[in-house]
Design an enzyme around this catalytic site. Structure first.
Site, PDB file in Angstrom:
ATOM      1  CD  GLU A 102       6.635   0.862   0.434  1.00 35.00           C
ATOM      2  OE1 GLU A 102       6.349  -0.345   0.266  1.00 35.00           O
ATOM      3  OE2 GLU A 102       6.042   1.584   1.246  1.00 35.00           O
ATOM      4  NE  ARG A 153      -9.591   1.112   3.586  1.00 26.03           N
ATOM      5  CZ  ARG A 153      -9.807   0.892   4.874  1.00 26.03           C
ATOM      6  NH1 ARG A 153     -10.855   0.205   5.252  1.00 26.03           N
ATOM      7  NH2 ARG A 153      -8.965   1.330   5.794  1.00 26.03           N
ATOM      8  CB  ALA A 206      -7.724  -3.061  -1.748  1.00 30.42           C
ATOM      9  CE1 TYR A 239      -1.827  -3.573   6.165  1.00 27.41           C
ATOM     10  CE2 TYR A 239      -3.290  -4.884   4.779  1.00 27.41           C
ATOM     11  CZ  TYR A 239      -2.665  -3.687   5.065  1.00 27.41           C
ATOM     12  OH  TYR A 239      -2.871  -2.604   4.243  1.00 27.41           O
ATOM     13  CG  HIS A 283      -6.073  -3.666   7.865  1.00 26.88           C
ATOM     14  ND1 HIS A 283      -7.198  -3.003   8.302  1.00 26.88           N
ATOM     15  CD2 HIS A 283      -5.329  -2.750   7.191  1.00 26.88           C
ATOM     16  CE1 HIS A 283      -7.135  -1.729   7.886  1.00 26.88           C
ATOM     17  NE2 HIS A 283      -6.013  -1.561   7.208  1.00 26.88           N
ATOM     18  CE  LYS A 296      -6.145  -7.034  -0.110  1.00 26.90           C
ATOM     19  NZ  LYS A 296      -5.489  -5.878   0.549  1.00 26.90           N
ATOM     20  CD  GLN A 320       2.433  -2.211   7.421  1.00 31.13           C
ATOM     21  OE1 GLN A 320       3.500  -1.838   6.934  1.00 31.13           O
ATOM     22  NE2 GLN A 320       1.351  -1.466   7.406  1.00 31.13           N
TER      23      GLN A 320
HETATM   24  P1  FAD Z   1      -8.291  -3.508   2.066  1.00 34.48           P
HETATM   25  O1  FAD Z   1      -7.699  -4.699   1.456  1.00 34.48           O
HETATM   26  O2  FAD Z   1      -9.526  -2.955   1.464  1.00 34.48           O
HETATM   27  O3  FAD Z   1      -8.567  -3.871   3.605  1.00 34.48           O
HETATM   28  C1  FAD Z   1      -8.947  -2.880   4.546  1.00 34.48           C
HETATM   29  C2  FAD Z   1      -9.746  -3.544   5.666  1.00 34.48           C
HETATM   30  O4  FAD Z   1     -11.014  -3.983   5.168  1.00 34.48           O
HETATM   31  C3  FAD Z   1      -9.092  -4.788   6.242  1.00 34.48           C
HETATM   32  O5  FAD Z   1      -9.389  -4.834   7.619  1.00 34.48           O
HETATM   33  C4  FAD Z   1      -9.756  -5.945   5.507  1.00 34.48           C
HETATM   34  O6  FAD Z   1      -9.790  -7.126   6.286  1.00 34.48           O
HETATM   35  C5  FAD Z   1     -11.160  -5.395   5.246  1.00 34.48           C
HETATM   36  N1  FAD Z   1     -11.696  -5.800   3.937  1.00 34.48           N
HETATM   37  C6  FAD Z   1     -11.040  -5.921   2.762  1.00 34.48           C
HETATM   38  N2  FAD Z   1     -11.883  -6.205   1.771  1.00 34.48           N
HETATM   39  C7  FAD Z   1     -13.109  -6.280   2.310  1.00 34.48           C
HETATM   40  C8  FAD Z   1     -14.414  -6.506   1.784  1.00 34.48           C
HETATM   41  N3  FAD Z   1     -14.608  -6.738   0.475  1.00 34.48           N
HETATM   42  N4  FAD Z   1     -15.467  -6.486   2.639  1.00 34.48           N
HETATM   43  C9  FAD Z   1     -15.295  -6.245   3.963  1.00 34.48           C
HETATM   44  N5  FAD Z   1     -14.080  -5.999   4.519  1.00 34.48           N
HETATM   45  C10 FAD Z   1     -13.019  -6.014   3.703  1.00 34.48           C
HETATM   46  N6  FAD Z   1      -1.336   3.702   2.239  1.00 34.48           N
HETATM   47  C11 FAD Z   1      -1.251   4.839   1.500  1.00 34.48           C
HETATM   48  O7  FAD Z   1      -2.055   5.773   1.708  1.00 34.48           O
HETATM   49  N7  FAD Z   1      -0.293   5.015   0.545  1.00 34.48           N
HETATM   50  C12 FAD Z   1       0.615   4.025   0.265  1.00 34.48           C
HETATM   51  O8  FAD Z   1       1.485   4.201  -0.598  1.00 34.48           O
HETATM   52  C13 FAD Z   1       0.555   2.804   1.004  1.00 34.48           C
HETATM   53  N8  FAD Z   1       1.421   1.797   0.742  1.00 34.48           N
HETATM   54  C14 FAD Z   1       1.295   0.620   1.422  1.00 34.48           C
HETATM   55  C15 FAD Z   1       2.157  -0.446   1.088  1.00 34.48           C
HETATM   56  C16 FAD Z   1       2.067  -1.659   1.758  1.00 34.48           C
HETATM   57  C17 FAD Z   1       2.998  -2.804   1.367  1.00 34.48           C
HETATM   58  C18 FAD Z   1       1.121  -1.820   2.810  1.00 34.48           C
HETATM   59  C19 FAD Z   1       1.046  -3.108   3.573  1.00 34.48           C
HETATM   60  C20 FAD Z   1       0.261  -0.772   3.140  1.00 34.48           C
HETATM   61  C21 FAD Z   1       0.322   0.445   2.453  1.00 34.48           C
HETATM   62  N9  FAD Z   1      -0.536   1.522   2.731  1.00 34.48           N
HETATM   63  C22 FAD Z   1      -0.459   2.686   2.015  1.00 34.48           C
HETATM   64  C23 FAD Z   1      -1.482   1.435   3.850  1.00 34.48           C
HETATM   65  C24 FAD Z   1      -2.908   0.991   3.429  1.00 34.48           C
HETATM   66  O9  FAD Z   1      -3.492   1.954   2.580  1.00 34.48           O
HETATM   67  C25 FAD Z   1      -3.729   0.835   4.716  1.00 34.48           C
HETATM   68  O10 FAD Z   1      -3.236  -0.223   5.494  1.00 34.48           O
HETATM   69  C26 FAD Z   1      -5.234   0.749   4.524  1.00 34.48           C
HETATM   70  O11 FAD Z   1      -5.840   0.923   5.811  1.00 34.48           O
HETATM   71  C27 FAD Z   1      -5.733  -0.576   3.973  1.00 34.48           C
HETATM   72  O12 FAD Z   1      -5.479  -0.712   2.653  1.00 34.48           O
HETATM   73  P2  FAD Z   1      -5.686  -2.151   1.944  1.00 34.48           P
HETATM   74  O13 FAD Z   1      -5.429  -1.987   0.533  1.00 34.48           O
HETATM   75  O14 FAD Z   1      -4.966  -3.214   2.687  1.00 34.48           O
HETATM   76  O15 FAD Z   1      -7.280  -2.304   2.202  1.00 34.48           O
END
Ligand code: FAD
Length: 291
Positions: free
Chosen positions: A18, A113, A133, A153, A157, A173, A184
């Site tokens: 990455e 997200r 997401a 995570y 998370h 997802k 993570q």
């Molecule tokens: P989600 O999957 O939406 O989850 C976010 C929170 O909401 C979690 O607590 C989850 O339990 C909860 N949740 C999920 N879906 C629902 C639902 N339908 N209803 C209610 N609650 C829900 N960030 C960047 O800005 N740029 C990057 O390039 C980037 N790369 C990353 C790469 C990796 C491998 C990882 C692990 C993280 C990366 N991140 C990046 C960080 C990421 O954007 C953050 O951790 C963000 O806070 C959560 O994104 P997510 O896609 O996991 O969110």
């Protein structure tokens, strides 16, 4: 090649890296991109199947991420995966961006997200945009042929109410179309094993790819903890602080620790290893030489 094929065709753990788009503009930026491509050329020796490119918070690197994935794919001939978030973009803009990626031959995307914008605690969906997401995954799958990855995570998370609820949210997802999970970064393999086994119990059977970072300095540690929320095992942390004045030894300790972590993950049977090289080849190459 699409993620789904990369992982299903593999006979040994898939190596991926990455990287992030360098800072700066104009000639300075171009020079940094060239340096990054040189570092990646050194890593080519380890036959990476995929290089992912991060997407700056709030969409700040949207165009740079786009350009960099194309450069890596076309100049280094390595498959790529841009990261992408729901932040500051509505459905129309998202559709335009992902279709543009596809039209340039990009096959994969990491659908996230994103974090709440600086100064805010709670993520608020943009108007006509997405809150989580899973909605982005579903949207991309319905509108493109991109193979979609999502984030997981092992230590939960930070916003999640509980570990179990976070797993249910991750499973959603996958049900909505994600092909692979990239985790993570973490330093205690037991966290990953627990995460993995809980997902198996939920009948999740897509590849779960561990995220590995090689600690290379004391200053990096505080940053890792504050950005990712990942914890560093007490013994390892104490050792690092004991030798904090010896920067060369800290590097060596980081390499040895990551190599041990990776060997154990391979024995466990992971389908891939996703390294965070911080745009430099040295530490990750040293680890890969040791396994
Ligand atoms: P989600 O999957 O939406 O989850 C976010 C929170 O909401 C979690 O607590 C989850 O339990 C909860 N949740 C999920 N879906 C629902 C639902 N339908 N209803 C209610 N609650 C829900 N960030 C960047 O800005 N740029 C990057 O390039 C980037 N790369 C990353 C790469 C990796 C491998 C990882 C692990 C993280 C990366 N991140 C990046 C960080 C990421 O954007 C953050 O951790 C963000 O806070 C959560 O994104 P997510 O896609 O996991 O969110």
């Amino acid at each position: 090649m699409r993620l789904i094929e990369i992982y299903s065709n593999a006979t040994k753990p898939v190596i991926s890296f990455e990287v992030f788009p360098p800072k700066g503009e104009g000639i300075e930026y171009q020079q940094r991109v060239e340096n990054l491509l040189l570092e990646l050329t050194k890593l080519k020796k380890y036959k990476p199947s995929l290089i992912s490119v991060t997407y700056g918070a709030g969409g700040s690197t949207r165009e740079k991420t786009f350009d960099l994935v194309l450069k890596i794919k076309n100049e280094l001939e390595i498959e790529t995966m841009p990261h992408f978030t729901c932040v500051n973009f509505d459905k129309v803009q998202i559709l335009d961006y992902v279709q543009k990626l596809e039209s340039k031959g990009i096959k994969n995307i990491l659908a996230l997200r994103g974090d709440p914008p600086k100064g805010t605690e709670i993520f608020v969906a943009p108007e006509n945009g997405f809150s989580h997401a899973n909605e982005l995954v579903e949207f991309i799958r319905s509108n493109t042929d991109l193979s979609v990855a999502v984030a997981g995570y092992p230590e939960k998370h930070p916003e999640a109410v509980s570990f179990q609820i976070d797993l249910f949210n991750l499973k959603r997802k996958i049900t909505q179309g994600a092909d692979v999970v990239f985790t993570q970064l973490f330093f205690d393999n037991n966290d990953f094993f627990k995460f993995y086994e809980n997902l198996l119990n939920l009948n999740v059977n897509v590849p779960i790819i561990p995220g590995i970072m090689v600690v290379q300095s004391i200053s990096q540690i505080d940053k890792i903890i504050s950005l990712s929320g990942s914890k560093i095992p007490k013994d390892y942390l104490e050792l690092l602080y004991k030798y904090k004045e010896d920067s060369e030894y800290i590097k060596q300790l980081g390499i040895e620790y990551a190599a041990k972590q990776v060997k154990q993950l391979i024995e466990y049977g992971v389908k891939g290893l996703h390294f965070y090289p911080l745009n430099k080849a040295y530490a990750v190459s040293s680890v890969l030489e040791m396994i």
